[in-house]
Scaffold this motif. Structure first.
Motif, short mmCIF file in Angstrom:
data_model
loop_
_atom_site.label_atom_id
_atom_site.label_comp_id
_atom_site.label_asym_id
_atom_site.label_seq_id
_atom_site.Cartn_x
_atom_site.Cartn_y
_atom_site.Cartn_z
N LEU A 59 3.01 -69.86 -14.68
CA LEU A 59 2.79 -69.11 -15.92
C LEU A 59 1.72 -68.03 -15.72
O LEU A 59 0.73 -67.95 -16.44
N VAL A 60 1.95 -67.20 -14.69
CA VAL A 60 1.10 -66.05 -14.41
C VAL A 60 2.00 -64.82 -14.20
O VAL A 60 3.07 -64.95 -13.61
N PRO A 61 1.59 -63.66 -14.67
CA PRO A 61 2.36 -62.45 -14.35
C PRO A 61 2.31 -62.18 -12.84
O PRO A 61 1.24 -62.23 -12.23
N VAL A 62 3.48 -61.93 -12.26
CA VAL A 62 3.58 -61.58 -10.85
C VAL A 62 4.48 -60.37 -10.72
O VAL A 62 5.56 -60.33 -11.31
N GLY A 63 4.05 -59.39 -9.96
CA GLY A 63 4.87 -58.21 -9.72
C GLY A 63 5.03 -57.99 -8.24
O GLY A 63 4.19 -58.39 -7.43
N GLY A 64 6.12 -57.34 -7.86
CA GLY A 64 6.39 -57.02 -6.46
C GLY A 64 6.67 -55.54 -6.31
O GLY A 64 7.51 -54.99 -7.03
N GLU A 65 5.98 -54.89 -5.37
CA GLU A 65 6.16 -53.46 -5.13
C GLU A 65 6.60 -53.23 -3.68
O GLU A 65 6.09 -53.88 -2.76
N ASP A 66 7.55 -52.32 -3.49
CA ASP A 66 7.96 -51.92 -2.15
C ASP A 66 6.90 -50.97 -1.61
O ASP A 66 6.79 -49.83 -2.06
N THR A 67 6.11 -51.42 -0.63
CA THR A 67 4.99 -50.61 -0.17
C THR A 67 5.45 -49.36 0.58
O THR A 67 4.65 -48.42 0.74
N ALA A 68 6.70 -49.32 1.01
CA ALA A 68 7.20 -48.11 1.66
C ALA A 68 7.26 -46.93 0.68
O ALA A 68 7.31 -45.77 1.10
N HIS A 69 7.24 -47.24 -0.62
CA HIS A 69 7.35 -46.19 -1.63
C HIS A 69 6.08 -45.98 -2.43
O HIS A 69 6.06 -45.19 -3.37
N ILE A 70 5.01 -46.69 -2.08
CA ILE A 70 3.72 -46.50 -2.74
C ILE A 70 3.00 -45.32 -2.08
O ILE A 70 2.95 -45.22 -0.85
N LYS A 71 2.45 -44.46 -2.89
CA LYS A 71 1.76 -43.28 -2.41
C LYS A 71 0.25 -43.42 -2.64
O LYS A 71 -0.22 -43.42 -3.78
N GLY A 72 -0.50 -43.60 -1.57
CA GLY A 72 -1.95 -43.71 -1.69
C GLY A 72 -2.39 -45.06 -2.22
O GLY A 72 -1.72 -46.08 -2.02
N ALA A 73 -3.53 -45.08 -2.90
CA ALA A 73 -4.11 -46.32 -3.40
C ALA A 73 -3.44 -46.75 -4.70
O ALA A 73 -2.87 -45.94 -5.43
N MET A 74 -3.53 -48.05 -5.00
CA MET A 74 -3.05 -48.59 -6.26
C MET A 74 -4.24 -48.76 -7.18
O MET A 74 -5.29 -49.29 -6.78
#
Length: 234
Positions: A115-130
């Motif tokens: 019961l925690v929010p979890v997200g997944g991001e494709d790091t190949a498409h991340i630009k710079g810092a989050m």
């Protein structure tokens, strides 16, 4: 390469109990949902039901804390629920949890079980810092509307995750953008497990996600970063 993650002081001002764990993975092999990923979701739904003991998801103290945070930045939690509460409601409904793909199924199972929010991001498409910030309202958010690609803008003051190109997730963890979502072609990913006080052990949830990923993608290289509490930066 390890991604830089930061949380703005404006966000911490409304959610001083915010903490997150980041799990980075490379060498992943994704694909359509299968028996193994489906079993993870079924087990998570059973664990959720046992945890709640007949209560509604929003009655859990952790979900109540998320609702308070959403209210603090002007969102109505009955209309735009945090991702964990939304998934929990689906897990308890007759239709059950959706099957998306192996990687998404794995992190959705952790979200529901703990019961925690979890997200997944494709790091190949991340630009710079989050960055987790309060939006100005000028940022771009790529999504789909009516089956067509569309660009939206967050509300001013809304809490969003973003990178150098735009918003990756609106209203903290309510809706993920198309650009960085995990697809069946994704081979590297950043998973964010987020919590508000009060909550249990995020480290346990992060370690369990790593185990799921290792079983679904033998040979993947997985790093679980230590929890980052309010006021600290990576």
């Amino acid at each position: 390469m390890t991604l830089t993650l930061t949380v703005s002081e404006d966000v911490l001002a409304i959610a001083p109990g915010f903490t997150y764990v980041a799990v980075e993975a490379t060498g992943l092999v994704n694909g359509p949902s299968d028996r193994a990923s489906s079993e993870l979701l079924d087990d998570a739904a059973r664990r959720l039901a046992a945890r709640l003991g007949g209560r509604a998801p929003h009655e859990d103290p952790h979900m109540a804390a998320w609702r308070a945070a959403y209210t603090a930045f002007g969102s109505k939690p009955n209309r735009t629920r945090n991702s964990a509460e939304a998934l929990a409601r689906r897990a308890l409904a007759d239709g059950g949890l959706p099957r998306i793909n192996r990687l998404v199924d794995a992190y959705n199972a952790i979200s529901v079980a703990h019961l925690v929010p979890v997200g997944g991001e494709d790091t190949a498409h991340i630009k710079g810092a989050m960055r987790l910030v309060r939006a100005t309202g000028e940022e771009s958010f790529t999504t789909v509307a009516g089956g067509e690609a569309a660009v939206e803008h967050p509300d001013a003051g809304e809490v969003v995750w973003c990178d150098d190109e735009g918003v990756t997730c609106r209203r903290w963890n309510w809706r993920q953008g198309v650009r960085t979502r995990l697809t069946e072609a994704s081979g590297e990913a950043l998973f964010l497990l987020e919590c508000m006080a009060p909550h249990g052990d995020l480290v346990t949830a992060g370690a369990e996600l790593a185990e799921h990923l290792e079983r679904l993608s033998p040979g993947a290289r997985i790093t679980v970063r230590p929890p980052v509490a309010a006021g600290a930066q990576e």
